[in-house]
Design a protein around this motif. Sequence first.
Motif, PDB file in Angstrom:
ATOM      1  N   VAL A 140      39.655  49.320  39.004  1.00 24.99           N
ATOM      2  CA  VAL A 140      40.512  50.009  40.028  1.00 24.99           C
ATOM      3  C   VAL A 140      41.497  48.821  40.487  1.00 24.99           C
ATOM      4  O   VAL A 140      41.309  47.654  41.174  1.00 24.99           O
ATOM      5  CB  VAL A 140      39.371  49.744  41.180  1.00 24.99           C
ATOM      6  N   ARG A 141      42.635  49.508  41.532  1.00 22.55           N
ATOM      7  CA  ARG A 141      43.797  48.536  41.834  1.00 22.55           C
ATOM      8  C   ARG A 141      43.872  49.296  43.264  1.00 22.55           C
ATOM      9  O   ARG A 141      43.617  50.085  43.752  1.00 22.55           O
ATOM     10  CB  ARG A 141      45.200  48.569  41.314  1.00 22.55           C
ATOM     11  N   TYR A 142      44.089  48.050  43.954  1.00 23.14           N
ATOM     12  CA  TYR A 142      43.756  48.488  46.032  1.00 23.14           C
ATOM     13  C   TYR A 142      44.282  46.901  46.242  1.00 23.14           C
ATOM     14  O   TYR A 142      44.787  46.365  46.123  1.00 23.14           O
ATOM     15  CB  TYR A 142      42.031  48.559  45.948  1.00 23.14           C
ATOM     16  N   GLY A 145      57.438  63.251  46.878  1.00 26.91           N
ATOM     17  CA  GLY A 145      55.546  62.924  47.235  1.00 26.91           C
ATOM     18  C   GLY A 145      55.642  61.859  47.370  1.00 26.91           C
ATOM     19  O   GLY A 145      56.099  60.938  47.938  1.00 26.91           O
ATOM     20  N   HIS A 146      54.292  61.894  47.989  1.00 27.82           N
ATOM     21  CA  HIS A 146      53.752  60.517  49.200  1.00 27.82           C
ATOM     22  C   HIS A 146      53.112  59.796  48.625  1.00 27.82           C
ATOM     23  O   HIS A 146      52.627  60.378  47.242  1.00 27.82           O
ATOM     24  CB  HIS A 146      52.951  61.475  50.077  1.00 27.82           C
ATOM     25  N   ASP A 147      52.659  58.014  48.634  1.00 24.85           N
ATOM     26  CA  ASP A 147      52.055  57.781  47.596  1.00 24.85           C
ATOM     27  C   ASP A 147      51.220  57.721  48.605  1.00 24.85           C
ATOM     28  O   ASP A 147      49.996  56.522  47.878  1.00 24.85           O
ATOM     29  CB  ASP A 147      52.454  56.343  48.180  1.00 24.85           C
ATOM     30  N   ILE A 148      50.552  57.970  49.168  1.00 21.98           N
ATOM     31  CA  ILE A 148      48.774  58.137  49.761  1.00 21.98           C
ATOM     32  C   ILE A 148      48.702  59.513  49.344  1.00 21.98           C
ATOM     33  O   ILE A 148      49.603  60.386  50.728  1.00 21.98           O
ATOM     34  CB  ILE A 148      48.991  57.617  51.366  1.00 21.98           C
ATOM     35  N   SER A 149      47.250  60.172  48.871  1.00 22.09           N
ATOM     36  CA  SER A 149      47.907  61.809  48.835  1.00 22.09           C
ATOM     37  C   SER A 149      46.038  61.890  49.622  1.00 22.09           C
ATOM     38  O   SER A 149      45.481  62.927  49.572  1.00 22.09           O
ATOM     39  CB  SER A 149      46.975  61.809  47.372  1.00 22.09           C
ATOM     40  N   GLU A 167      51.482  50.060  43.288  1.00 22.81           N
ATOM     41  CA  GLU A 167      52.639  49.849  43.556  1.00 22.81           C
ATOM     42  C   GLU A 167      54.169  50.335  44.290  1.00 22.81           C
ATOM     43  O   GLU A 167      54.306  49.272  44.690  1.00 22.81           O
ATOM     44  CB  GLU A 167      53.312  48.678  42.028  1.00 22.81           C
ATOM     45  N   GLY A 168      54.090  51.412  44.386  1.00 19.96           N
ATOM     46  CA  GLY A 168      54.962  51.901  45.210  1.00 19.96           C
ATOM     47  C   GLY A 168      54.663  51.796  46.438  1.00 19.96           C
ATOM     48  O   GLY A 168      55.626  51.483  47.263  1.00 19.96           O
ATOM     49  N   ALA A 169      53.597  51.837  47.127  1.00 22.88           N
ATOM     50  CA  ALA A 169      52.749  51.796  48.142  1.00 22.88           C
ATOM     51  C   ALA A 169      52.989  50.675  49.141  1.00 22.88           C
ATOM     52  O   ALA A 169      53.419  50.433  49.597  1.00 22.88           O
ATOM     53  CB  ALA A 169      51.682  52.186  47.964  1.00 22.88           C
ATOM     54  N   ALA A 170      52.897  49.808  47.729  1.00 22.06           N
ATOM     55  CA  ALA A 170      52.077  48.269  48.622  1.00 22.06           C
ATOM     56  C   ALA A 170      54.265  48.189  48.847  1.00 22.06           C
ATOM     57  O   ALA A 170      54.714  47.292  50.419  1.00 22.06           O
ATOM     58  CB  ALA A 170      52.706  47.296  47.756  1.00 22.06           C
ATOM     59  N   LEU A 175      44.037  51.100  50.422  1.00 22.89           N
ATOM     60  CA  LEU A 175      44.520  51.698  50.226  1.00 22.89           C
ATOM     61  C   LEU A 175      43.997  51.760  48.302  1.00 22.89           C
ATOM     62  O   LEU A 175      44.389  50.183  48.246  1.00 22.89           O
ATOM     63  CB  LEU A 175      45.980  52.739  50.378  1.00 22.89           C
ATOM     64  N   ALA A 176      43.199  52.427  47.498  1.00 22.63           N
ATOM     65  CA  ALA A 176      43.089  52.174  46.465  1.00 22.63           C
ATOM     66  C   ALA A 176      43.676  53.804  45.335  1.00 22.63           C
ATOM     67  O   ALA A 176      43.969  54.650  45.745  1.00 22.63           O
ATOM     68  CB  ALA A 176      41.784  52.406  46.580  1.00 22.63           C
ATOM     69  N   GLU A 177      43.890  53.126  43.706  1.00 20.07           N
ATOM     70  CA  GLU A 177      44.667  53.945  43.392  1.00 20.07           C
ATOM     71  C   GLU A 177      43.669  55.329  42.983  1.00 20.07           C
ATOM     72  O   GLU A 177      42.520  55.391  43.100  1.00 20.07           O
ATOM     73  CB  GLU A 177      44.559  53.486  42.111  1.00 20.07           C
TER      74      GLU A 177
END
Length: 356
Positions: free
Chosen positions: A163-165, A2-6, A129-132, A187-189
């Motif tokens: 919201v985490r970003y 899966g991608h960490d940006i959707s 966190e994974g995207a970071a 990016l934001a969750e």
Amino acid sequence: MGHDISGLHHVGHVVRDMERALERYRRLGFTLPPPAYPAISAAEGTPAEPFGAGNTHAYFPRDFIELVTVVDDASGRIPADAHLIPLEVPADRLPAVVAAVRGTAANLAACLRRFEGMHILMFDSPDVEGAAARLHAGGVGHGGVHAVQRPVETREGTRLEPVRYLEIDGDDPATARGRVPEGRIGLAESPSAEVIDAQRRADHPNGAIGLVECVLCVTDGELAGVERRYESYLGRQATGSAVKRVFDLGDAKVVLVTASALADLLPGERPPALTDEPRPGERTSASGEPLPGERALASPAFVAYGVAVRDLAATERFLRESGLPVERSAEGDLFVPAAAALGVAIVFHQYTSGGS
């Protein structure tokens, strides 16, 4: 895997005059609440005054459009229905909070010096966190994951939703943190089920139901370099032609187009100045242009964003009855030109079950 940006979390339209922007967006058929402005008292016992930046949002179930402006002490143009949000922080933390708000306002002011229009793009991430970690491993600088709270109108009343970003840093050390050449990217969750439910109740007269596209215009010689940069941001490759590259995010897409091909994509559109402010220390003319021999940085510019609508024919009728110019894109979608939408073209796509 899966991608960490959707998809797209939100786009930000930076405007000079919030009152004018509210009138225009409501005429375009978007429902927006009164804007909110942070406020602070200059001295104990004095009323709180707005400062920094003000904003409001056109909400869709999973994403939104942000209208944001800088508080201009000279003009003092604050909409009459604006909500002032007094900063309630401990005295020892207040200087840092004020500095952060002013830093955000300074970044927005720098964007406006280029042009009024879209300067903010935040991607939706189910795994911030994974995207970071992926960005860090790929050599993409960012300021780390932060958390903020924003008010959400739920069925039980207003609640603050965390919201985490993160914000991506540019490669140029002379550029402010959290800013890349085209503006603010990050990016934001993904929103929670409760936020989705709350935002689903927003009804827009133009029939809009979600963000599906943003278009970034680049100088003809910079397309390959910008494409590589977005590959590192998005963790995927683009497809397309020599003048147009498309990143498929599932329910949305990011389009990179060269300046020479923009009018083929959106007939009649012309790119804004694809240059940034001169570097600190560079000599400029009285108008702010670099003098001969001095460098102006080549910078991409967001020129359009797209929303899906329930019924494209009904949307067209609404826009025409509102007295707005309506054009057709190369792909047959409707769009309101940037000249009529405060610096960014707004594209309206027919909703399909696989596209929004």
